[in-house]
Design a protein around this motif. Sequence first.
Motif, PDB file in Angstrom:
ATOM      1  N   UNK B 180      57.308   2.284 -15.153  1.00  0.00           N
ATOM      2  CA  UNK B 180      57.226   2.102 -16.668  1.00  0.00           C
ATOM      3  C   UNK B 180      58.694   2.646 -17.074  1.00  0.00           C
ATOM      4  N   UNK B 181      58.980   3.581 -16.702  1.00  0.00           N
ATOM      5  CA  UNK B 181      60.422   3.298 -17.714  1.00  0.00           C
ATOM      6  C   UNK B 181      61.211   2.487 -17.815  1.00  0.00           C
ATOM      7  N   UNK B 238      53.064  10.177 -20.553  1.00  0.00           N
ATOM      8  CA  UNK B 238      54.082   9.085 -20.179  1.00  0.00           C
ATOM      9  C   UNK B 238      55.170  10.056 -19.865  1.00  0.00           C
ATOM     10  N   UNK B 239      55.916  11.061 -20.632  1.00  0.00           N
ATOM     11  CA  UNK B 239      56.454  11.938 -20.394  1.00  0.00           C
ATOM     12  C   UNK B 239      56.744  12.669 -19.421  1.00  0.00           C
ATOM     13  N   UNK B 240      55.586  13.573 -18.798  1.00  0.00           N
ATOM     14  CA  UNK B 240      54.894  14.283 -17.437  1.00  0.00           C
ATOM     15  C   UNK B 240      55.838  13.178 -16.330  1.00  0.00           C
ATOM     16  N   UNK B 241      55.604  12.506 -17.080  1.00  0.00           N
ATOM     17  CA  UNK B 241      55.150  11.329 -15.715  1.00  0.00           C
ATOM     18  C   UNK B 241      57.038  11.418 -15.997  1.00  0.00           C
ATOM     19  N   UNK B 242      57.879  11.014 -16.248  1.00  0.00           N
ATOM     20  CA  UNK B 242      58.901  10.641 -16.338  1.00  0.00           C
ATOM     21  C   UNK B 242      60.474  12.072 -16.196  1.00  0.00           C
ATOM     22  N   UNK B 243      59.567  12.568 -16.652  1.00  0.00           N
ATOM     23  CA  UNK B 243      60.496  14.283 -16.289  1.00  0.00           C
ATOM     24  C   UNK B 243      59.882  14.813 -15.248  1.00  0.00           C
TER      25      UNK B 243
END
Lengths: 180, 436
Positions: B180-181, B238-243
Amino acid sequence: MADPVASKPPLADDAGAVEFGDVAGASAGPPARGPLRRVALGLGSAALLGAMVTDSLSVAGRHLGFTILGTIEIVEMCIVVAATSALLITALDHGHARVRILLERIGEKAADRLDRLADALGVAVFLALAAGSIWLAGDLWNGHETTEVLDLPVRWFRAFWITGCLLCAAVFARRLVRRR
Amino acid sequence: MMTIAPEAVGGIGILVLLGALALGVPIGVGLALVALAGLALLLSPEAALIKAGVVTFGTISQYELGVLPLFVLMAHLCFAAGASRDFFDVAARFVGHRRGGLAMASIGGCAGFGAISGSSLATVATITSVALPEMRKANYAPSFATGALAAGGTLGSLVPPSGALIVFGIIAEQSIGKLFAAAIVPGATQALFYIIAIAILCRLNPALGPGTVRASWRERLAGLVKVLDVLALIVFVIGGLFIGWFTPTEAASVGSVAALLLCWWRGRLTRRALADALDATLRTTGMIYLVVTGAMLFATFISVTGIADWLAHFVISLHAGPTVAIIAMALVLLVLGSFLDGIALMLLTTPIFLPIVQDLGMSPIWFGIFLVRTMEIGFVHPPLGLNVYVIQGIAEDIPLPTIFRGIVPFLLADFVHLALLIAFPALALWLPGVVK
């Protein structure tokens, strides 16, 4: 659904059915109705919501400082029920993904023959999957296989999956017989 | 008795599979059938059945695979909340007055909607039904308008949470979060390329996309406020997944809960809406699970044949270098993409190409982005071009050749973008190295 696509009858099924997968030719017809589908829909929906709630509570717990043990195991078993029910629903709706480029360009009779071939192969594959799963479940049955943390009895979920495979084979077989 | 080399069995299996798919055999059934027959031939019928039992239950009870139905549920709940047309509406208020502005807005709408749906076909169907009437009202050239929509729709396959990337992550055993990133920069630059193509086309021929009435700042801000809740949901998931707040499966679960709250917030949460969302989710899930289960069996068969290793050694023995090998793969994918749909193409080629890519020292994450990017092009180029048929289903009075003609400039942009992705893998690999 309130989605603008859903308000256009020819596309409503297409847009919904191809969601995420982007596979052609899915959703050949409207959803089937009947008690088997209703049961599968009920079980699948409950399992899906169960997985959603369990995983969300696990996340909330982790960030708020409390731990819920075995959530992954619960989600895994919910997914078995949801996926098996989903396979059956899609088989009942004749919604499995196909490449239609040739089917749409040949005559009705030839297309019907190919549909019968597809149904016959569908029966063969689901029976083979069921046979392999029965073989494995038979070997493991008396071992009372359970999950590591919560001791959930895996064999009943294997039995559920096998039942789903046999029902899918039956659905393909019924369609094959009805085409004759 | 004459024996056939396992690699030859693999080659024959691939040809039989292509034939079966062309004859309309369901993709999952075709993959499983070839795999079972091949394994029975190479190992034994008993071993093939036991493999089937092990692989199928292993697949359907896999925690990581739960990400698929849960993200599908999130998407359907967002549809139920009526979030489909909002992104186009707000983009149109900001840039609609410029030449080609509505076409640019449709690209923005596709990117925004793709972040909910994860699907190219759903994106093109939804945004076309919203944007095409507006573009026709503004006297846009039909070929230009439909070309932009068909191309923009492909963004749905790349923008996270992309269904295609999830499937790739599962069959290639790669981190879905990293995929995803890795998709963010290529997705953004792809949208930028389309917008540049629109700007150039309208500069050369202003009649293609005349400007419309400029919206006031009050109207623009009102539009922006309308999408804030959906934007917050996307950024949160999506942000929660990345961080590192949650894993992909947890992100999908939390996203579904957030989408339920969104429905309630917008006054659309009814028992009927929830039931419809669950029904549609399960229908899609069943379709994908059969395909993925078949693909896992097929990957097992390919691995037993050793054909992928044989091909990898062959490619390395040519001493042609990774770039030439990747270009050759892109050509094969584009040719196969002319008659195979995206997911079948991915499931067929991943077990064969991935070992070659790894032997050449390239990143599997980059390969996932490259594969999906190439697969996207198949959505718009003839003869299959599924996006084109979806648009034609909505605008029946626009002939197919007109739509295909309109796609040509965007296809050129696609090829340049794909070449950049091959030349600069950092486009995809930079962000996964930065985020957790």
